[in-house]
Every structure is written in structure tokens, then in C-alpha cells.
Design a protein around this motif. Structure first.
Motif, short mmCIF file in Angstrom:
data_model
loop_
_atom_site.label_atom_id
_atom_site.label_comp_id
_atom_site.label_asym_id
_atom_site.label_seq_id
_atom_site.Cartn_x
_atom_site.Cartn_y
_atom_site.Cartn_z
N GLY A 85 0.79 -1.25 0.07
CA GLY A 85 -0.11 -0.04 -0.06
C GLY A 85 0.84 1.29 0.07
O GLY A 85 0.22 2.22 -0.17
N ARG A 86 2.18 1.25 0.11
CA ARG A 86 2.83 2.47 0.25
C ARG A 86 3.22 2.92 -1.24
O ARG A 86 3.23 4.15 -1.38
N VAL A 87 3.42 2.11 -2.09
CA VAL A 87 3.61 2.58 -3.51
C VAL A 87 2.31 2.23 -4.47
O VAL A 87 1.73 1.07 -4.24
N SER A 88 1.85 2.97 -5.24
CA SER A 88 0.61 2.42 -6.13
C SER A 88 1.11 1.37 -7.05
O SER A 88 1.87 1.23 -7.56
N ARG A 89 -0.33 0.39 -7.23
CA ARG A 89 0.02 -0.44 -8.16
C ARG A 89 -0.87 -0.37 -9.36
O ARG A 89 -0.94 -1.10 -10.08
N ALA A 138 7.21 -14.79 3.50
CA ALA A 138 6.31 -14.46 4.70
C ALA A 138 6.24 -12.98 4.89
O ALA A 138 5.04 -12.55 5.06
N THR A 139 7.04 -12.09 4.57
CA THR A 139 6.50 -10.71 4.73
C THR A 139 5.44 -10.11 3.50
O THR A 139 4.75 -9.13 3.81
N ASN A 140 5.49 -10.96 2.46
CA ASN A 140 4.51 -10.33 1.50
C ASN A 140 3.16 -10.76 1.96
O ASN A 140 2.24 -10.08 1.89
N LEU A 141 3.21 -11.94 2.78
CA LEU A 141 1.82 -12.50 3.31
C LEU A 141 1.62 -11.53 4.41
O LEU A 141 0.34 -11.19 4.48
N ALA A 142 2.39 -10.86 5.12
CA ALA A 142 1.97 -10.24 6.22
C ALA A 142 1.87 -8.73 5.73
O ALA A 142 1.23 -7.69 6.57
N GLY A 143 2.49 -8.32 4.67
CA GLY A 143 2.38 -7.04 4.09
C GLY A 143 3.31 -5.95 4.40
O GLY A 143 3.37 -4.92 4.47
N LEU A 144 4.47 -6.50 5.02
CA LEU A 144 5.75 -6.02 5.68
C LEU A 144 6.59 -5.59 4.77
O LEU A 144 7.01 -6.15 3.65
N PRO A 145 7.43 -4.46 5.13
CA PRO A 145 8.37 -4.12 4.13
C PRO A 145 9.85 -5.10 4.38
O PRO A 145 10.05 -5.28 5.46
N GLY A 146 10.47 -5.25 3.49
CA GLY A 146 11.83 -6.12 3.55
C GLY A 146 12.77 -5.55 2.53
O GLY A 146 12.33 -4.94 1.37
N MET A 147 13.99 -5.54 2.64
CA MET A 147 14.98 -5.21 1.82
C MET A 147 16.29 -6.23 1.72
O MET A 147 16.46 -7.07 2.94
N SER A 148 17.12 -6.24 0.79
CA SER A 148 18.17 -7.17 0.76
C SER A 148 19.46 -6.22 0.34
O SER A 148 19.23 -5.12 -0.36
N VAL A 149 20.27 -6.21 1.19
CA VAL A 149 21.81 -5.58 0.83
C VAL A 149 22.81 -6.76 0.74
O VAL A 149 22.85 -7.60 1.58
N PRO A 150 23.77 -6.15 -0.16
CA PRO A 150 24.97 -7.28 -0.30
C PRO A 150 25.80 -7.45 0.96
O PRO A 150 25.99 -6.42 1.57
N CYS A 151 26.12 -8.60 1.44
CA CYS A 151 26.88 -8.87 2.67
C CYS A 151 28.03 -9.94 2.56
O CYS A 151 28.61 -10.55 3.72
N ILE A 159 16.67 -7.50 5.55
CA ILE A 159 16.17 -6.52 6.79
C ILE A 159 14.75 -6.48 6.65
O ILE A 159 14.27 -6.05 5.39
N ILE A 160 13.95 -6.91 7.44
CA ILE A 160 12.70 -6.77 7.62
C ILE A 160 12.13 -5.83 8.52
O ILE A 160 12.67 -5.71 9.90
N GLY A 161 11.26 -4.81 8.44
CA GLY A 161 10.77 -3.59 9.08
C GLY A 161 9.30 -3.91 9.45
O GLY A 161 8.58 -4.56 8.76
N ASN A 162 8.73 -3.10 10.52
CA ASN A 162 7.64 -3.10 10.97
C ASN A 162 6.93 -2.29 9.83
O ASN A 162 7.22 -1.49 9.03
N TYR A 163 5.44 -2.30 9.71
CA TYR A 163 4.63 -1.88 8.74
C TYR A 163 5.20 0.14 8.67
O TYR A 163 5.23 0.73 9.80
N PHE A 164 5.18 0.32 7.59
CA PHE A 164 5.75 1.56 7.20
C PHE A 164 7.09 2.46 7.86
O PHE A 164 7.06 3.47 8.03
#
Lengths: 95, 484
Positions: free
Chosen positions: B193-197, B427-440, B452-457
Motif C-alpha cells: 500500500g506504500r506504492v501505487s499498483r 512471509a513478509t509479503n503475506l504479512a504486508g511488511l517491508p523488506g530489503m536486501s543488501v549485499p553482505c 532486513i525486515i521492518g515493521n509496517y511503514f
């Protein structure tokens, strides 16, 4: 779990997808493999768990019942497979 | 110029170190030179790009142009672009030229960013290896015999191969984070819901979300500033203020409580990936974060739940492709049913057909409650796992995917093996949460991603942690051989 041929044929009809006779066994095996994966859901105790269809119970907004879109028939018909005189045409349905 | 980050390009453009036309010509030349190796870009919009770049230079000359004005970017071919073919990686839409722009594309146009072209992708975003595209597979710039991940494999490979400094992408079950991890770049899936589809071709409407790909977290913040907006045309877009994601990048991370899910470090995780992620956790700890072991007990049910919900929604969404109003139509149909059936079996590839059949099965009479109803209940359990976890921690960190990039065809015969590639991201998609990936890290010469998974917004906090991680590590600055 193995999906039977008759079920595959019924699914193909419902999905409006033609499945080649030669591939029906492969399709059945691969669908069965996926359904075996999703059958793990049955191990979960979901008694009294409410189902959700959207994340964080977000509800869809309502809007005023007003026309907001302009007529773009010409723009849309330019990209249609077949049109005639402003209509989308399909194979004859009724003799 | 291709080694500059977007933040550096913005400074260079605004200080007149180079013009947008020069920059655009440079990246168009790189696409011409390298795209045969990667197959990352399927449509190049050269004339349009140079025209937009000229206009951007005029705006930049006034001294008051927006941040991304004049920056060249690529769009995933899932976003409708007015007058430019939008194929979604499918024969079904090979001839589709939309009469309108997606909101995401429109946002970038308004800011003056330059579209270089459209990127390759798994057909209708269904895949984790970019092997299902009608236009052929994308190759990973780090190892061209390996997949780039999917479905946004074209965007990821293009950014890793320096064909563009950034690209748009979408994520339904990991399609931004997994290819970002496999290609050694940064990618962010925002909160649902953060970015328009709107104008983004739908796969699974309750899971799809658009987000940015770039080499650094700082660049992802710049791109997300432009992508995120309230849009009345998408009824699931959330009307909530968009913060300046760049503003909080330099906040100290000391004292942040980081949850480490024990389920993400179990059987199936490649030992090299595990070692790289654990080293990253040590690096974060050295920056003063507090690591806390947490449990997401229903994690093992996320892939089964997803492979009911996503195909169910896909089977409904893809019913619109019937050969009537746009896209492919079979030749010489003998009647209407024949037209529907042959159009769809000739226009869709094998994986798309498989998911339509699975979705139809799960929604059909007699199976609906056992599959779709049950999956939606499990979705609630998965969401509650995260709600409980975030009551105690600020962010959750773990691996993005179980192993580094695999060879083409390695998971070809078994759809389930491919589906498990997204075991940590779904799982983050099912919950609607934000997630990102960075090289490590690197394993066998191939990149590893830290999720890195964050709380909503809470995208700002994720970007903050990712940016601070990138201040003390150099994985994000590394490039495939022959690129620099």
C-alpha cells in the motif's frame, strides 16, 4: 496425492487452457508435486483463527459514485486484435 | 560515469559536471555494448530518452530541478508505459502498447528522470530465476552461467552490470529481494500500500508491491522518495504521509534491537551464505545494535500458504487475457471457446499455465475451504508471528535466500525446488511488511544478500540500518569482473 486425468481436464476447461494430450502426464505430476507442498497447511491448527485476505486488515476505500474516466474507445481499440465499426469482434457465438 | 551512485549522479548533474544528455548517451552505449551478454533489457527507448534528457537539462539549468531530474533509469516491463511496449515477459503481451502510464512511471516522469528502456522479467512475475521469460533468460553478471534470480532479474542484472544506476522492480514473494541478493545489489520491497499498483500488471493483488533497485541503500531511499505516493486510482494504496527517506539515513543505529529469527538459520541454508550473514550480524553488533534471538514459529507454512493464495489471485487476475481487447489472439479460431483456450495456451508459458491451474483447483467447489480458506487462516498466523516479534524488536535481520545464484536449469524439472528459493522472503509479503536486501558477502565468487525486515511503514529505519551497514562494509561497491 496424484491429480487424476479427469480432474486435469476439468481444470483445463475451467481455466480455458488447452492441454496437449502428450503433456497431460507431466502436467499432472507437477501439479501433484505442488499440491503435496501446499498440503502441509493441513498440519496447522487454525481453530478459531480468523482468515485474512489482505495484510494488516487494510480496508479498501470507497469513492463517490461519479464518472471519473473519459471515453478512450479509439485509443483502446487501436491495440485490440479485431474491431469493426467501434466494436470488439469475436468468433460468431450464435448461428 | 557508470560507477557513480545515483546520489553522486544527482550532485554531478546539479553542479553541471555532466549533462543528462551525456549521461543518457553513456548508459545507452553501455546497454548496446553489454546487453547481448546479459539479456537484461528487452526494449530500449533511445529517442525518447534523449528527448527527455534534453528537457531535463533545461530544467537543471534553472537551478530548481527535483532530485532525480536527468537521472537515467530502467523500468521493469510490468509497469505500463504510454506508447512503449509493455510485455510482462510474455508472448501474450508481446504486441501490447499501453495508452497510459503506471503511476510509478508517471511519478518518475514528473520528476524528470529519464527512462532508458524496459527490463526483462519472469513471465507475469512468476519465477525466481528469470528463466520463464518469453524473451529468454537473463544472465547474472557475476557468473553468466547462473541465474540472476527473479522475477525482477532484468532490473537486478542491469543495475549489477552498470547498464543503469537504478531500476524499478516488483515483489510478490521475493521478486525484488532475491534477485537483488543474487546480483549483489540493494533492493527494497515497501509496505503493502506504500506504492501505487495502478498500471502495474497484476499477478497477486494482495501481495504485489513495487519498489526500487540500486547499488546502495542511499540510492534506494532517493528512488523510494519518488515512487511512494498516495494514489486515488489504487484503492489499496494507503493515504499516509511519505517521509523523506534520505533524511534519516545517518541516524545512529546504536541501541536498535535486531531480531534474529532462529527458523531462518535451519536446514537448507548454504553454509557459505550462513557464514556471510553471521559475519554481517557481527559487523552490525560492532555498530552498537543489540541482537535478540526471536521465533517466527509458522515460517515453515509461508511457502505452502503462498502457493495457494498467489495462484488463486493469479488465476482470477489473468482471466482478463482472453484475446478480445488487447494482447495475443490465436489464428483462425473455430469458435469462441477455441479462441479462449488456444489464445491462452499459446500465449502463456508453462509456469504461468501451471499457476493458473493450481489457483483454479484451490478455488474450485469442494476444495475452496481446504485450500484457500485454510491458507488465509495460516496467513493470519504468519502475520501474528511478526506482530508479536515487533513488540520486542525494531527490525528483523537474516538471510535473503538460502544459497547464492544457481546454474541455469538446476531447478528446471521440479517447481517445488524453485518455490523454496523464496522461503525467507515470502512471509513478509503475506504479512504486508517491508523488506530489503543488501549485499553482505561472497560465496564461490557470487554475492550473498542480507535481508532486513521492518515493521509496517518503517522503511526509513530499514534504510537507516542498511546505509549504516554500508558505511562499514564494501560489499555494495564490488563489481563483476570487467565492469569497472
Amino acid at each position: 496425492m496424484i491429480i487424476k486425468r479427469e480432474e486435469i481436464e476439468k481444470l483445463a476447461t475451467l481455466s480455458r487452457i488447452s492441454i496437449d494430450e502428450k503433456t497431460i502426464t507431466d502436467v499432472s505430476e507437477r501439479l501433484s508435486s505442488v499440491l503435496n507442498l501446499v498440503d502441509q497447511l493441513q498440519t496447522a491448527n487454525t481453530d478459531s483463527v480468523q482468515s485474512i485476505s489482505r495484510p494488516f486488515q487494510v480496508s479498501q476505500r470507497l469513492r463517490a459514485d461519479e464518472i471519473t474516466e473519459s471515453n478512450q474507445r479509439d485509443a483502446f481499440q487501436v491495440i485490440a486484435p479485431a474491431t469493426d465499426n467501434g466494436l470488439f469482434t469475436v468468433p460468431k457465438m450464435i448461428d | 560515469m557508470h560507477n557513480y551512485t545515483i546520489a553522486e549522479l544527482v550532485k554531478g548533474l546539479q553542479s553541471k559536471q555532466f549533462s543528462s544528455v551525456e549521461l543518457t548517451q553513456h548508459f545507452l552505449a553501455r546497454i548496446r555494448q553489454f546487453n547481448d551478454q546479459y539479456n537484461a533489457v528487452i526494449t530500449v527507448t533511445e529517442d525518447q530518452a534523449l528527448q527527455v534528457a534534453q528537457l531535463a537539462d533545461q530544467r537543471l539549468a534553472t537551478g530548481s530541478a527535483p532530485a532525480l531530474c536527468g537521472v537515467p533509469l530502467l523500468h521493469k516491463d510490468i509497469f505500463c508505459t504510454k506508447g512503449v511496449r509493455t510485455s510482462c515477459g510474455s508472448k501474450m503481451l508481446d504486441n501490447f502498447i499501453p495508452p497510459y502510464n503506471a503511476t510509478v512511471v508517471e511519478n518518475f516522469e514528473q520528476t524528470g528522470a529519464v527512462m532508458l528502456g524496459k527490463t526483462n522479467m519472469d513471465e507475469f512475475a512468476m519465477g525466481s530465476s528469470n528463466e520463464t521469460s518469453f524473451y529468454g533468460p537473463v544472465k547474472n553478471p557475476w557468473a553468466t552461467d547462473c541465474v540472476p534470480g527473479g522475477s525482477s532479474g532484468g532490473s537486478a542484472a542491469a543495475v549489477a552490470g552498470r547498464l543503469a544506476p537504478g531500476a524499478t522492480a516488483t515483489d510478490t514473494g521475493g521478486s525484488i529481494r532475491q534477485p537483488a541478493a543474487l546480483c549483489g545489489i540493494s533492493g527494497l520491497k515497501p509496505t503493502y500500500g506504500r506504492v501505487s499498483r495502478w498500471g502495474m500488471i497484476a499477478f497477486a493483488s494482495s501481495l504485489d508491491q513495487a519498489g526500487p533497485m540500486a547499488r546502495t541503500a542511499e540510492d534506494c531511499a532517493l528512488l523510494l522518495n519518488c515512487m511512494a505516493s498516495f494514489d486515488d486510482k489504487d484503492s489499496t494504496c494507503v493515504d499516509r504521509e511519505v517521509p523523506d527517506y534520505s533524511a534519516s539515513l545517518n541516524k545512529p543505529v546504536k541501541g536498535l534491537r535486531i531480531g534474529i529469527p532462529k527458523e531462518y538459520f535451519s536446514e537448507g541454508l548454504h553454509p557459505g551464505t550462513e557464514a556471510a550473514v553471521k559475519k554481517a550480524l557481527t559487523d552490525l553488533e560492532a555498530q552498537g545494535v543489540e541482537l535478540v534471538e526471536i521465533s517466527l514459529p509458522n515460517s515453515d507454512l509461508s511457502v505452502p500458504a503462498y502457493y495457494v493464495i498467489a495462484p488463486a489471485e493469479a488465476s482470477a487476475n489473468l482471466s482478463r487475457f482472453d484475446g478480445v481487447k488487447y494482447g495475443y489472439r490465436c489464428e483462425n479460431p473455430k469458435d469462441l471457446q477455441d479462441m479462449y483456450c488456444r489464445t491462452r495456451s499459446e500465449g502463456f508459458g508453462e509456469e504461468v499455465q501451471r499457476r493458473i491451474l493450481i489457483g483454479t483447483y484451490c478455488l474450485s467447489a469442494g476444495y475452496y475451504d481446504a485450500y484457500y480458506g485454510k491458507a488465509q487462516q495460516v496467513r493470519q498466523l504468519i502475520e501474528q508471528d511478526f506482530v508479536k516479534a515487533f513488540a520486542d524488536v525494531d527490525l528483523i535481520v537474516g538471510p535473503t535466500c538460502p544459497s547464492p545464484a544457481f546454474k541455469f536449469g538446476a531447478k528446471g524439472d521440479d517447481p517445488v525446488a524453485m518455490y523454496l528459493e523464496d522461503i525467507y522472503t515470502i512471509a513478509t509479503n503475506l504479512a504486508g511488511l517491508p523488506g530489503m536486501s543488501v549485499p553482505c558477502g561472497m560465496v564461490e565468487g557470487k554475492p550473498v544478500g542480507l535481508q532486513i525486515i521492518g515493521n509496517y511503514f518503517d522503511e526509513a529505519r530499514m534504510l537507516n540500518l542498511a546505509h549504516q551497514f554500508q558505511q562499514v562494509t564494501d560489499w555494495h561497491t564490488q563489481a563483476p569482473e570487467g565492469i569497472l
